[in-house]
Design an enzyme around this catalytic site. Structure first.
Site, PDB file in Angstrom:
ATOM      1  N   ASP A  44       4.158  15.231  14.756  1.00  0.00           N
ATOM      2  CA  ASP A  44       4.371  14.869  13.363  1.00  0.00           C
ATOM      3  C   ASP A  44       3.162  14.932  12.416  1.00  0.00           C
ATOM      4  O   ASP A  44       3.008  14.290  11.459  1.00  0.00           O
ATOM      5  CB  ASP A  44       5.138  13.708  12.973  1.00  0.00           C
ATOM      6  CG  ASP A  44       5.893  13.755  11.816  1.00  0.00           C
ATOM      7  OD1 ASP A  44       6.316  14.785  11.213  1.00  0.00           O
ATOM      8  OD2 ASP A  44       6.109  12.723  11.054  1.00  0.00           O
TER       9      ASP A  44
ATOM     10  N   LEU B  31       0.899  -1.210  -0.135  1.00  0.00           N
ATOM     11  CA  LEU B  31      -0.102  -0.022   0.093  1.00  0.00           C
ATOM     12  C   LEU B  31       0.880   1.367  -0.084  1.00  0.00           C
ATOM     13  O   LEU B  31       0.427   2.112  -0.552  1.00  0.00           O
ATOM     14  CB  LEU B  31      -0.776   0.056   1.471  1.00  0.00           C
ATOM     15  CG  LEU B  31      -1.922  -1.251   1.264  1.00  0.00           C
ATOM     16  CD1 LEU B  31      -2.869  -0.971   2.648  1.00  0.00           C
ATOM     17  CD2 LEU B  31      -2.880  -1.074   0.057  1.00  0.00           C
TER      18      LEU B  31
END
Length: 432
Positions: free
Chosen positions: A166, A30
């Site tokens: 993040d 993916l």
């Protein structure tokens, strides 16, 4: 960070037949990042489709940095941070961690599958501007929807003592309904990581275009406030289709960040413009809080307060404990998982036990050779240097040529030690 492409439908043709540790059948890749690959996979026991994140353990020499192929290796600290943080979070807009497995060389995280790819791909396909046909209002409504979901996830994580550090479109996935899922907690921190002397975080981390000014100043910072700043950068990108701070020269970009030098596009509404100015405030002391964001007119417009409150309370008291005692193992122990808990376990084992308190397991402490077994035994975990682990109650927990330790029933806190050929037995000291 691992970029994940949209998933059209379960397809296990590519890589079919390869089964990871007898549990997950691998499908196609993916996405991939510097230290990990993500596979479409199927849980053979339940049939559930998952995103299986494969993370190589960092190599002792020359493999820690990664080269973008997903085989560079991740530090044990980053893996532990991600697992420890995700175990605390059960929220509709946080990608759920279903399980963890480990082999000699890799850690596998079975994560909730988000079929819509990531928000970055959505922004790139749209491009800069208010959208096709100049539909500013529809675009702003979509930005409001995504931003509300992001704030609900971030606010919940903060309430559980987790700071992402993040946040960026690459780490915001979309499911088949178009709802947002926060993922990739590899740089996250928890309240246990705050420095005792000032109650702040000090690690310099994040992605340059999204990092808060106080991190660049190399001083202590509040994890919640830096997450809020990153949310502001994401909101700007949702509205504009490009980043507020972007320059090929990092030093120049950092100067713009520290001075909050950005310009909203002309189609930005006055309320949104004001909210962005409050979030992208370079002074963390005057920067708007999460409560302030929720109360802001732009955010609150059309907000279903009852539904919002219900979403924010989801997961309270739900830590996925097998024994149903309503407390997470990390909370009871007062610390996050350590490297022994995950990395140093026997190769090829299923670490599903980490997701519950485990009624039949206890912690033990065994010392080095510098810790001689005292006559008559001694208290487990007496503060001397040693190694920590766990095992089933009433069994020998570790052995060596010199000693063997056995955990006694819960009301006791003494171990038995055999040394050489002579057996030294402990007393019956009670806990406390």
């Amino acid at each position: 960070m691992t970029t994940q492409a949209p998933v059209p439908a379960p397809d296990y043709g590519c890589g079919a037949g390869k089964v990871v540790l007898g549990r997950y059948e691998l499908g196609r890749v993916l996405g991939r990042g510097a230290t990990a690959k993500v596979y479409l996979a199927r849980d053979l026991s339940s049939g559930l489709s998952v995103a299986l994140k494969s993370i190589p353990k960092s190599r002792p020499q020359g493999g820690g940095g990664g080269g973008g192929d997903g085989d560079g290796g991740a530090s044990p600290a980053a893996i532990l941070r991600e697992i420890s943080s995700l175990r605390r979070l059960r929220h509709p807009h946080v990608a759920r961690l279903h399980g963890v497995l480990a082999s000699r060389s890799r850690i596998y995280l079975a994560l909730e599958l988000a079929r819509g790819g990531n928000l970055l791909s959505r922004l790139e396909s749209r491009g800069p501007g208010p959208g096709p046909g100049g539909e500013q209002q529809q675009q702003e409504e979509l930005a409001r929807r995504y931003f509300r979901q992001l704030i609900s996830a971030v606010g919940y994580a903060h309430s559980r003592g987790v700071f992402h550090r993040d946040l960026k479109p690459e780490n915001l996935l979309l499911d088949e309904r178009g709802d947002l899922k926060v993922t990739d907690f590899g740089l996250s921190a928890q309240t246990a990581h705050l420095r005792p002397d000032d109650g702040l975080l000090h690690t310099i981390c994040g992605t340059p275009a999204y990092v808060a000014p106080e991190i660049l100043s190399k001083q202590g910072y509040d994890g919640a406030k830096v997450d809020i700043w990153s949310c502001g950068v994401v909101l700007f990108a949702l509205n504009a289709g490009y980043l507020p701070f972007n320059h090929p020269n990092l030093i120049t970009m950092y100067k713009k960040i520290c001075r909050a030098q950005y310009r909203c596009p002309k189609w930005t509404s006055p309320d949104l413009r004001h909210l962005l100015s409050r979030i992208l405030d370079p002074d963390p002391h005057t920067r708007i809080t999460l409560d302030g964001i929720v109360a802001h007119p732009w955010f609150a417009r059309g907000l279903d307060v009852g539904r919002w409150t219900a979403v924010m309370r989801l997961g309270d008291g739900d830590d996925d404990d097998d024994d149903g005692d309503g407390k997470d193992q990390m909370d009871r122990d007062g610390r996050a998982l350590n490297a022994f808990d995950i990395i140093s376990l026997a190769p090829g084992c299923d670490l599903s036990g980490l997701f519950g308190a485990g009624r039949d397991r206890d912690r033990f402490w065994t010392g080095r050779s510098r810790w001689p077994a005292p006559r008559g035994g001694g208290p487990a975990g007496s503060g001397r240097r040693g190694s920590e682990g766990s095992c089933s109650r009433g069994k020998t927990v570790i052995s060596s040529p010199a000693s063997r330790f056995t955990r006694l029933p819960p009301e006791r806190r003494w171990w038995w030690s055999s040394r050489g050929t002579g057996l030294r037995t402990g007393g019956s000291g009670k806990r406390g």
